[in-house]
Design a protein around this motif. Structure first.
Motif, PDB file in Angstrom:
ATOM      1  N   ALA A  57       0.829  -1.213   0.000  1.00  0.00           N
ATOM      2  CA  ALA A  57       0.000   0.000   0.000  1.00  0.00           C
ATOM      3  C   ALA A  57       0.864   1.265   0.000  1.00  0.00           C
ATOM      4  CB  ALA A  57      -0.934  -0.008   1.213  1.00  0.00           C
ATOM      5  N   VAL A  58       1.976   1.248   0.730  1.00  0.00           N
ATOM      6  CA  VAL A  58       2.853   2.426   0.771  1.00  0.00           C
ATOM      7  C   VAL A  58       3.465   2.671  -0.614  1.00  0.00           C
ATOM      8  CG1 VAL A  58       5.079   3.270   1.655  1.00  0.00           C
ATOM      9  CG2 VAL A  58       3.385   2.311   3.244  1.00  0.00           C
ATOM     10  N   ASN A  59       3.830   1.575  -1.309  1.00  0.00           N
ATOM     11  CA  ASN A  59       4.519   1.708  -2.605  1.00  0.00           C
ATOM     12  C   ASN A  59       3.581   1.925  -3.784  1.00  0.00           C
ATOM     13  OD1 ASN A  59       7.572   1.272  -2.449  1.00  0.00           O
ATOM     14  ND2 ASN A  59       6.745  -0.223  -1.003  1.00  0.00           N
ATOM     15  N   LYS A  60       2.315   1.531  -3.629  1.00  0.00           N
ATOM     16  CA  LYS A  60       1.385   1.616  -4.765  1.00  0.00           C
ATOM     17  C   LYS A  60       0.075   2.268  -4.315  1.00  0.00           C
ATOM     18  CE  LYS A  60       3.850  -0.698  -7.834  1.00  0.00           C
ATOM     19  NZ  LYS A  60       4.278  -0.170  -9.143  1.00  0.00           N
ATOM     20  N   PRO A  61      -0.101   3.554  -4.635  1.00  0.00           N
ATOM     21  CA  PRO A  61      -1.301   4.258  -4.166  1.00  0.00           C
ATOM     22  C   PRO A  61      -2.596   3.778  -4.819  1.00  0.00           C
ATOM     23  CG  PRO A  61       0.125   5.715  -5.459  1.00  0.00           C
ATOM     24  CD  PRO A  61       0.854   4.415  -5.315  1.00  0.00           C
ATOM     25  N   ASN A  62      -2.469   2.977  -5.906  1.00  0.00           N
ATOM     26  CA  ASN A  62      -3.681   2.539  -6.620  1.00  0.00           C
ATOM     27  C   ASN A  62      -4.208   1.200  -6.123  1.00  0.00           C
ATOM     28  OD1 ASN A  62      -1.195   1.570  -7.767  1.00  0.00           O
ATOM     29  ND2 ASN A  62      -2.380   0.680  -9.440  1.00  0.00           N
ATOM     30  N   VAL A  63      -3.667   0.658  -5.019  1.00  0.00           N
ATOM     31  CA  VAL A  63      -4.162  -0.644  -4.560  1.00  0.00           C
ATOM     32  C   VAL A  63      -4.999  -0.501  -3.291  1.00  0.00           C
ATOM     33  CG1 VAL A  63      -2.202  -1.885  -5.556  1.00  0.00           C
ATOM     34  CG2 VAL A  63      -2.127  -1.222  -3.144  1.00  0.00           C
ATOM     35  N   GLU A  64      -5.989  -1.395  -3.192  1.00  0.00           N
ATOM     36  CA  GLU A  64      -6.786  -1.529  -1.964  1.00  0.00           C
ATOM     37  C   GLU A  64      -6.581  -2.965  -1.487  1.00  0.00           C
ATOM     38  OE1 GLU A  64     -10.844  -0.345  -2.345  1.00  0.00           O
ATOM     39  OE2 GLU A  64     -11.014  -0.219  -0.152  1.00  0.00           O
ATOM     40  N   ILE A  65      -6.308  -3.122  -0.215  1.00  0.00           N
ATOM     41  CA  ILE A  65      -5.870  -4.427   0.282  1.00  0.00           C
ATOM     42  C   ILE A  65      -6.752  -4.916   1.421  1.00  0.00           C
ATOM     43  CG2 ILE A  65      -3.920  -5.705   1.263  1.00  0.00           C
ATOM     44  CD1 ILE A  65      -2.077  -3.696  -0.066  1.00  0.00           C
ATOM     45  N   TRP A  66      -7.117  -6.200   1.345  1.00  0.00           N
ATOM     46  CA  TRP A  66      -7.787  -6.872   2.456  1.00  0.00           C
ATOM     47  C   TRP A  66      -6.772  -7.829   3.050  1.00  0.00           C
ATOM     48  CZ3 TRP A  66     -10.208  -4.936  -1.686  1.00  0.00           C
ATOM     49  CH2 TRP A  66     -11.336  -4.162  -1.435  1.00  0.00           C
ATOM     50  N   ALA A  67      -6.428  -7.600   4.316  1.00  0.00           N
ATOM     51  CA  ALA A  67      -5.410  -8.394   5.005  1.00  0.00           C
ATOM     52  C   ALA A  67      -6.117  -9.229   6.064  1.00  0.00           C
ATOM     53  CB  ALA A  67      -4.382  -7.465   5.650  1.00  0.00           C
ATOM     54  N   THR A  68      -5.946 -10.560   5.996  1.00  0.00           N
ATOM     55  CA  THR A  68      -6.668 -11.425   6.938  1.00  0.00           C
ATOM     56  C   THR A  68      -5.694 -12.192   7.832  1.00  0.00           C
ATOM     57  OG1 THR A  68      -6.717 -13.452   5.589  1.00  0.00           O
ATOM     58  CG2 THR A  68      -8.409 -11.803   5.135  1.00  0.00           C
ATOM     59  N   THR A  70      -6.084 -15.208  11.354  1.00  0.00           N
ATOM     60  CA  THR A  70      -6.902 -15.863  12.376  1.00  0.00           C
ATOM     61  C   THR A  70      -6.485 -15.433  13.788  1.00  0.00           C
ATOM     62  OG1 THR A  70      -5.371 -17.712  12.067  1.00  0.00           O
ATOM     63  CG2 THR A  70      -7.540 -17.935  11.085  1.00  0.00           C
ATOM     64  N   ASN A  71      -5.308 -14.840  13.916  1.00  0.00           N
ATOM     65  CA  ASN A  71      -4.748 -14.474  15.219  1.00  0.00           C
ATOM     66  C   ASN A  71      -5.183 -13.045  15.580  1.00  0.00           C
ATOM     67  OD1 ASN A  71      -3.032 -13.467  17.220  1.00  0.00           O
ATOM     68  ND2 ASN A  71      -1.196 -14.430  16.399  1.00  0.00           N
ATOM     69  N   ALA A  72      -5.911 -12.908  16.696  1.00  0.00           N
ATOM     70  CA  ALA A  72      -6.437 -11.593  17.089  1.00  0.00           C
ATOM     71  C   ALA A  72      -5.304 -10.596  17.355  1.00  0.00           C
ATOM     72  CB  ALA A  72      -7.306 -11.742  18.343  1.00  0.00           C
ATOM     73  N   ASP A  73      -4.181 -11.064  17.919  1.00  0.00           N
ATOM     74  CA  ASP A  73      -3.051 -10.156  18.170  1.00  0.00           C
ATOM     75  C   ASP A  73      -2.471  -9.639  16.858  1.00  0.00           C
ATOM     76  OD1 ASP A  73      -3.284 -10.491  20.899  1.00  0.00           O
ATOM     77  OD2 ASP A  73      -1.766 -12.062  21.009  1.00  0.00           O
ATOM     78  N   ALA A  74      -2.426 -10.519  15.843  1.00  0.00           N
ATOM     79  CA  ALA A  74      -1.916 -10.106  14.536  1.00  0.00           C
ATOM     80  C   ALA A  74      -2.832  -9.040  13.930  1.00  0.00           C
ATOM     81  CB  ALA A  74      -1.816 -11.321  13.608  1.00  0.00           C
ATOM     82  N   VAL A  75      -4.113  -9.247  14.034  1.00  0.00           N
ATOM     83  CA  VAL A  75      -5.070  -8.280  13.464  1.00  0.00           C
ATOM     84  C   VAL A  75      -4.869  -6.895  14.110  1.00  0.00           C
ATOM     85  CG1 VAL A  75      -7.535  -7.705  13.375  1.00  0.00           C
ATOM     86  CG2 VAL A  75      -6.745 -10.017  12.775  1.00  0.00           C
ATOM     87  N   GLU A  76      -4.718  -6.894  15.418  1.00  0.00           N
ATOM     88  CA  GLU A  76      -4.525  -5.622  16.136  1.00  0.00           C
ATOM     89  C   GLU A  76      -3.212  -4.950  15.705  1.00  0.00           C
ATOM     90  OE1 GLU A  76      -3.942  -4.210  20.737  1.00  0.00           O
ATOM     91  OE2 GLU A  76      -4.806  -6.176  20.356  1.00  0.00           O
ATOM     92  N   LEU A  77      -2.137  -5.755  15.616  1.00  0.00           N
ATOM     93  CA  LEU A  77      -0.827  -5.202  15.252  1.00  0.00           C
ATOM     94  C   LEU A  77      -0.828  -4.696  13.805  1.00  0.00           C
ATOM     95  CD1 LEU A  77       2.148  -4.782  16.149  1.00  0.00           C
ATOM     96  CD2 LEU A  77       2.618  -7.067  15.225  1.00  0.00           C
ATOM     97  N   ALA A  78      -1.417  -5.475  12.902  1.00  0.00           N
ATOM     98  CA  ALA A  78      -1.459  -5.062  11.491  1.00  0.00           C
ATOM     99  C   ALA A  78      -2.246  -3.766  11.341  1.00  0.00           C
ATOM    100  CB  ALA A  78      -2.077  -6.174  10.641  1.00  0.00           C
ATOM    101  N   ARG A  79      -3.351  -3.645  12.076  1.00  0.00           N
ATOM    102  CA  ARG A  79      -4.124  -2.391  12.000  1.00  0.00           C
ATOM    103  C   ARG A  79      -3.277  -1.228  12.482  1.00  0.00           C
ATOM    104  NH1 ARG A  79      -9.692  -4.931  14.216  1.00  0.00           N
ATOM    105  NH2 ARG A  79     -10.454  -5.628  12.193  1.00  0.00           N
ATOM    106  N   SER A  80      -2.542  -1.445  13.579  1.00  0.00           N
ATOM    107  CA  SER A  80      -1.767  -0.332  14.114  1.00  0.00           C
ATOM    108  C   SER A  80      -0.608   0.031  13.173  1.00  0.00           C
ATOM    109  CB  SER A  80      -1.350  -0.656  15.553  1.00  0.00           C
ATOM    110  OG  SER A  80       0.007  -0.707  15.690  1.00  0.00           O
ATOM    111  N   ASN A  81       0.030  -0.957  12.518  1.00  0.00           N
ATOM    112  CA  ASN A  81       1.079  -0.630  11.550  1.00  0.00           C
ATOM    113  C   ASN A  81       0.510   0.124  10.346  1.00  0.00           C
ATOM    114  OD1 ASN A  81       3.604  -1.448  12.620  1.00  0.00           O
ATOM    115  ND2 ASN A  81       3.043  -3.612  12.333  1.00  0.00           N
ATOM    116  N   ALA A  82      -0.657  -0.298   9.878  1.00  0.00           N
ATOM    117  CA  ALA A  82      -1.274   0.405   8.740  1.00  0.00           C
ATOM    118  C   ALA A  82      -1.612   1.848   9.116  1.00  0.00           C
ATOM    119  CB  ALA A  82      -2.533  -0.341   8.300  1.00  0.00           C
ATOM    120  N   GLU A  83      -2.090   2.030  10.335  1.00  0.00           N
ATOM    121  CA  GLU A  83      -2.446   3.372  10.825  1.00  0.00           C
ATOM    122  C   GLU A  83      -1.192   4.251  10.911  1.00  0.00           C
ATOM    123  OE1 GLU A  83      -5.134   6.085  12.040  1.00  0.00           O
ATOM    124  OE2 GLU A  83      -5.786   3.998  11.912  1.00  0.00           O
TER     125      GLU A  83
END
Ligand SMILES: C[S@@+](CC[C@H](N)C(=O)[O-])C[C@H]1O[C@@H](n2cnc3c(N)ncnc32)[C@H](O)[C@@H]1O
Length: 188
Positions: A57-68, A70-83
């Motif tokens: 996403a940082v390198n390509k402004p024309n993409v929309e990404i769905w990141a999945t 199963t690990n709740a800690d991963a979901v929280e961390l990935a959201r915070s890195n994206a933010e």
């Protein structure tokens, strides 16, 4: 803790979420080569810290990404890195199995899922969560199920899939999914 991945400073959570490895930067490079100027929908399956999704996403402004994941800690961390890296408007982090949480088919699927057989313990991964590294039997179940989901409509006609396997990117266009499956079985 922090790590550098694709020249980005990412937060990590050792022991709870898989820490991104330098080998995965090659998967990102292979994905970047497939992204041109047109808007594109991408899935990053088993996103962990969000490393692949955020780097794309940082390198390509024309993409929309769905990141999945199963690990709740991963979901929280990935959201915070994206933010923190300013791409949370285009990186949607969803908890769930493989491509199940996707609202619509995507043009490109990128994945670094567990693929080591549970019976082949590797001490290099002792600090990582077991379910991020190992899978039952020959270890290929997650990738087999992902290929099935792509075939069942989660990947657009004309789309492509890129997998990390033993540090190497493996690629297939949507009409080559059977070939990629055979390639994986032979490599196992
Ligand atoms: C090897 S780690 C890779 C993390 C990240 N993609 C990277 O390259 O740094 C595998 C990740 O897949 C997740 N995972 C395992 N099985 C999954 C499944 N069925 N659906 C979604 N995520 C899964 C794990 O929780 C873990 O975060």
């Amino acid at each position: 803790m922090k790590t550098i991945f694709c020249q980005l400073k990412l937060e990590t959570a050792p022991g709870r979420v898989f820490t991104p490895q330098p080998a995965t930067e090659r998967l990102v490079d292979a994905a970047l080569e497939r992204i041109d100027g047109v808007p594109m929908r991408i899935a990053d399956v088993g996103t962990g810290s969000g490393a692949i999704a955020v780097a794309l996403a940082v390198n390509k402004p024309n993409v929309e990404i769905w990141a999945t994941d199963t690990n709740a800690d991963a979901v929280e961390l990935a959201r915070s890195n994206a933010e923190r890296l300013g791409v949370s408007d285009r990186v949607h982090v969803l908890r769930g199995n493989l491509l199940d949480p996707l609202p619509e088919p995507v043009d490109l699927v990128v994945a670094n899922l567990p693929y080591l057989p549970e019976s082949k313990h590797d001490s290099a991964y002792d600090d990582e969560p077991d379910d991020a590294v190992y899978a039952p039997g020959d270890g290929l179940g997650p990738y087999r199920r992902l290929l099935d989901a792509c075939r069942e409509g989660k990947l657009e006609t004309g789309g492509a899939i890129l997998l990390q396997y033993r540090g190497e990117p493996m690629a297939a266009d949507c009409w080559q999914l059977e070939d990629l499956r055979a390639e994986l079985e032979n490599a196992a």
